[in-house]
Scaffold this motif. Structure first.
Motif, PDB file in Angstrom:
ATOM      1  N   SER A  69      35.109  41.502  42.431  1.00  0.00           N
ATOM      2  CA  SER A  69      35.282  40.100  41.604  1.00  0.00           C
ATOM      3  C   SER A  69      34.695  38.881  42.594  1.00  0.00           C
ATOM      4  O   SER A  69      34.394  38.147  42.124  1.00  0.00           O
ATOM      5  N   LYS A  70      34.880  39.105  43.802  1.00  0.00           N
ATOM      6  CA  LYS A  70      34.278  38.161  44.601  1.00  0.00           C
ATOM      7  C   LYS A  70      32.605  38.104  44.499  1.00  0.00           C
ATOM      8  O   LYS A  70      32.078  37.011  44.466  1.00  0.00           O
ATOM      9  N   ASP A  71      32.066  39.104  44.515  1.00  0.00           N
ATOM     10  CA  ASP A  71      30.759  39.361  44.222  1.00  0.00           C
ATOM     11  C   ASP A  71      30.312  38.716  42.719  1.00  0.00           C
ATOM     12  O   ASP A  71      29.350  37.968  43.022  1.00  0.00           O
ATOM     13  N   VAL A  72      30.962  38.920  41.975  1.00  0.00           N
ATOM     14  CA  VAL A  72      30.520  38.323  40.555  1.00  0.00           C
ATOM     15  C   VAL A  72      30.560  37.052  40.587  1.00  0.00           C
ATOM     16  O   VAL A  72      29.673  35.985  40.086  1.00  0.00           O
ATOM     17  N   LEU A  73      31.749  36.271  41.354  1.00  0.00           N
ATOM     18  CA  LEU A  73      31.830  34.826  41.218  1.00  0.00           C
ATOM     19  C   LEU A  73      31.075  34.190  42.152  1.00  0.00           C
ATOM     20  O   LEU A  73      30.433  33.158  42.046  1.00  0.00           O
ATOM     21  N   ALA A  74      30.491  35.059  43.247  1.00  0.00           N
ATOM     22  CA  ALA A  74      29.364  34.487  44.099  1.00  0.00           C
ATOM     23  C   ALA A  74      28.091  34.305  43.468  1.00  0.00           C
ATOM     24  O   ALA A  74      27.210  33.539  43.697  1.00  0.00           O
ATOM     25  N   ARG A  75      27.560  35.227  42.660  1.00  0.00           N
ATOM     26  CA  ARG A  75      26.463  35.654  42.100  1.00  0.00           C
ATOM     27  C   ARG A  75      26.285  34.983  40.842  1.00  0.00           C
ATOM     28  O   ARG A  75      25.134  34.390  40.330  1.00  0.00           O
ATOM     29  N   TYR A  76      27.546  34.891  40.094  1.00  0.00           N
ATOM     30  CA  TYR A  76      27.494  34.236  38.779  1.00  0.00           C
ATOM     31  C   TYR A  76      28.676  33.230  38.582  1.00  0.00           C
ATOM     32  O   TYR A  76      29.749  33.170  38.003  1.00  0.00           O
ATOM     33  N   GLN A  78      29.154  30.696  37.112  1.00  0.00           N
ATOM     34  CA  GLN A  78      29.322  29.894  35.842  1.00  0.00           C
ATOM     35  C   GLN A  78      30.454  30.871  35.131  1.00  0.00           C
ATOM     36  O   GLN A  78      30.656  30.620  33.732  1.00  0.00           O
ATOM     37  N   THR A  79      30.550  32.185  35.459  1.00  0.00           N
ATOM     38  CA  THR A  79      31.429  33.123  34.809  1.00  0.00           C
ATOM     39  C   THR A  79      32.691  32.528  34.152  1.00  0.00           C
ATOM     40  O   THR A  79      33.508  32.033  34.794  1.00  0.00           O
ATOM     41  N   ASN A  80      32.662  32.475  32.823  1.00  0.00           N
ATOM     42  CA  ASN A  80      34.176  32.052  32.024  1.00  0.00           C
ATOM     43  C   ASN A  80      34.456  32.859  31.300  1.00  0.00           C
ATOM     44  O   ASN A  80      35.478  32.512  30.489  1.00  0.00           O
ATOM     45  N   VAL A  81      34.418  34.150  31.208  1.00  0.00           N
ATOM     46  CA  VAL A  81      34.852  35.136  30.366  1.00  0.00           C
ATOM     47  C   VAL A  81      35.038  36.296  31.059  1.00  0.00           C
ATOM     48  O   VAL A  81      34.120  36.950  31.546  1.00  0.00           O
ATOM     49  N   LEU A  82      36.441  37.008  31.029  1.00  0.00           N
ATOM     50  CA  LEU A  82      36.701  38.079  31.611  1.00  0.00           C
ATOM     51  C   LEU A  82      37.314  38.945  30.433  1.00  0.00           C
ATOM     52  O   LEU A  82      38.210  38.610  29.696  1.00  0.00           O
ATOM     53  N   ILE A 119      42.777  39.818  36.347  1.00  0.00           N
ATOM     54  CA  ILE A 119      43.157  38.653  36.095  1.00  0.00           C
ATOM     55  C   ILE A 119      43.498  37.612  37.064  1.00  0.00           C
ATOM     56  O   ILE A 119      43.081  36.268  37.351  1.00  0.00           O
ATOM     57  N   ALA A 120      44.315  38.341  38.106  1.00  0.00           N
ATOM     58  CA  ALA A 120      44.658  37.605  39.358  1.00  0.00           C
ATOM     59  C   ALA A 120      43.217  37.019  40.213  1.00  0.00           C
ATOM     60  O   ALA A 120      43.141  35.983  40.743  1.00  0.00           O
ATOM     61  N   ALA A 121      42.156  37.915  40.001  1.00  0.00           N
ATOM     62  CA  ALA A 121      40.950  37.594  40.698  1.00  0.00           C
ATOM     63  C   ALA A 121      40.254  36.331  40.072  1.00  0.00           C
ATOM     64  O   ALA A 121      39.376  35.790  40.942  1.00  0.00           O
ATOM     65  N   PHE A 122      40.381  36.116  38.888  1.00  0.00           N
ATOM     66  CA  PHE A 122      39.691  35.340  38.242  1.00  0.00           C
ATOM     67  C   PHE A 122      40.442  33.887  37.608  1.00  0.00           C
ATOM     68  O   PHE A 122      39.849  32.741  37.338  1.00  0.00           O
ATOM     69  N   VAL A 123      41.656  34.093  37.732  1.00  0.00           N
ATOM     70  CA  VAL A 123      42.449  32.850  36.828  1.00  0.00           C
ATOM     71  C   VAL A 123      42.356  31.735  37.625  1.00  0.00           C
ATOM     72  O   VAL A 123      42.122  30.413  36.722  1.00  0.00           O
ATOM     73  N   GLU A 124      42.299  31.401  38.680  1.00  0.00           N
ATOM     74  CA  GLU A 124      42.204  30.201  39.355  1.00  0.00           C
ATOM     75  C   GLU A 124      40.900  29.424  39.242  1.00  0.00           C
ATOM     76  O   GLU A 124      40.608  28.443  38.932  1.00  0.00           O
ATOM     77  N   HIS A 125      39.744  30.411  39.226  1.00  0.00           N
ATOM     78  CA  HIS A 125      38.310  29.981  38.980  1.00  0.00           C
ATOM     79  C   HIS A 125      38.285  29.226  37.410  1.00  0.00           C
ATOM     80  O   HIS A 125      37.702  28.390  37.462  1.00  0.00           O
ATOM     81  N   PHE A 126      38.954  30.376  36.830  1.00  0.00           N
ATOM     82  CA  PHE A 126      38.828  29.775  35.121  1.00  0.00           C
ATOM     83  C   PHE A 126      39.616  28.477  35.064  1.00  0.00           C
ATOM     84  O   PHE A 126      39.050  27.745  34.046  1.00  0.00           O
ATOM     85  N   LEU A 129      37.396  25.448  35.032  1.00  0.00           N
ATOM     86  CA  LEU A 129      36.179  25.314  34.092  1.00  0.00           C
ATOM     87  C   LEU A 129      36.803  24.590  32.955  1.00  0.00           C
ATOM     88  O   LEU A 129      37.888  24.597  32.432  1.00  0.00           O
ATOM     89  N   PRO A 130      35.791  23.886  32.242  1.00  0.00           N
ATOM     90  CA  PRO A 130      36.440  23.240  30.944  1.00  0.00           C
ATOM     91  C   PRO A 130      36.659  24.237  29.644  1.00  0.00           C
ATOM     92  O   PRO A 130      37.387  23.924  28.841  1.00  0.00           O
ATOM     93  N   ASP A 131      36.198  25.416  29.902  1.00  0.00           N
ATOM     94  CA  ASP A 131      36.499  26.469  28.768  1.00  0.00           C
ATOM     95  C   ASP A 131      36.171  27.533  29.326  1.00  0.00           C
ATOM     96  O   ASP A 131      35.297  28.144  29.945  1.00  0.00           O
ATOM     97  N   ALA A 132      37.208  28.500  29.234  1.00  0.00           N
ATOM     98  CA  ALA A 132      37.154  29.998  29.729  1.00  0.00           C
ATOM     99  C   ALA A 132      38.190  30.985  28.983  1.00  0.00           C
ATOM    100  O   ALA A 132      39.048  30.291  28.208  1.00  0.00           O
ATOM    101  N   THR A 133      37.991  31.953  28.920  1.00  0.00           N
ATOM    102  CA  THR A 133      38.529  33.023  28.228  1.00  0.00           C
ATOM    103  C   THR A 133      38.963  34.428  29.032  1.00  0.00           C
ATOM    104  O   THR A 133      37.839  34.798  29.508  1.00  0.00           O
TER     105      THR A 133
END
Length: 254
Positions: A69-76, A78-82, A119-126, A129-133
């Motif tokens: 998850s850390k790798d995904v958020l570092a490389r992308y 703008q990730t807004n959908v999990l 979800i725990a890995a992405f929810v704060e980042h999401f 963002l203006p829109d996330a899913t």
């Protein structure tokens, strides 16, 4: 959820519904990152489907989830959908604990703890963002039990209630919570399921899912017509008949 313009991470998408959905989303103009345990499958997907990104992740392993998850958020970033696609489904006999306990524990780890950790890995980042899913994946079997898969049924019922509750908690944020509720689909989730005549063809299923997402952007539960037989048996008042029909006719299920 918008049908296009997203950056989508789908762990558990090296085959079956996950891969088919990943490719359909890619065709609609989304950036798609596929996650899976087997490096050789990820390499094959990258070679056969240029533009689909890949990352190795084991959703049964907390450390792997955190690192991937850390790798995904570092490389992308703008990730807004999990889409928490990864899952296991096994036949179990609960007459004897030695025949089901290990399977049950593995099922809960993958099907319940896996999505929770993701979800725990992405929810704060999401929430920045203006829109996330967040799209969870339950099953028609969350609502009507298949006799031979008690742990799977239970894990998907847990995901349903998790989805309902997260939607309430995150209502004050920019994060939308969707729940994908497949019926039995022709995949390799269980032995013989890909050839099961009672299961829905994979391409047909994904096409209907994409249509629902496109035409019902405010939908909370993504339900194809076939799953409603299982989903609403209790509401219709024919729950006992639905249980009997499911267990008489369909030796497999999702």
């Amino acid at each position: 959820m918008d049908i296009t313009g997203n950056t989508v991470f789908i762990p558990g998408a090296t085959s079956g519904i996950g891969l088919a959905l990943a490719l359909a989303l890619r065709e609609r103009g989304n950036t798609v990152i596929v996650g899976g345990r087997r490096t050789e499958l990820l390499e094959r997907i990258a070679a056969e489907h240029p533009g689909v990104e890949t990352v190795r992740i084991d959703t049964a392993d907390a450390t792997s989830i955190a690192e991937a998850s850390k790798d995904v958020l570092a490389r992308y970033p703008q990730t807004n959908v999990l889409i928490t696609m990864a899952g296991v489904m096994r036949a179990e006999d609960w007459h004897r604990p030695e025949s089901f306990l290990a399977s049950a524990e593995d099922t809960v780890t993958t099907n319940v703890l896996g999505p929770i950790r993701l979800i725990a890995a992405f929810v704060e980042h999401f929430q920045t963002l203006p829109d996330a899913t967040i799209m969870t994946v339950s099953s028609g079997l969350a609502f009507t039990p298949l006799k031979i898969t008690p742990s799977y049924n239970s894990s998907k019922a847990a995901i349903h209630m998790l989805s309902e509750t997260l939607r309430l908690q995150l209502a004050d944020t920019s994060v939308q919570v969707l729940e994908l509720e497949p019926p039995s689909v022709q995949t390799d989730l269980m032995p013989g399921q890909a050839e099961n005549e009672h299961a829905m063809p994979l391409a047909e299923y994904v096409a209907e899912v994409m249509s629902i997402i496109e035409t019902q952007p405010d939908a909370r539960e993504i339900q194809v017509e076939r799953v409603k037989f299982l989903r609403y048996g209790e509401a219709r008042g024919d729950y006992d008949q639905v249980v009997a029909m499911l267990n008489a006719e369909d030796p497999h299920g999702k």
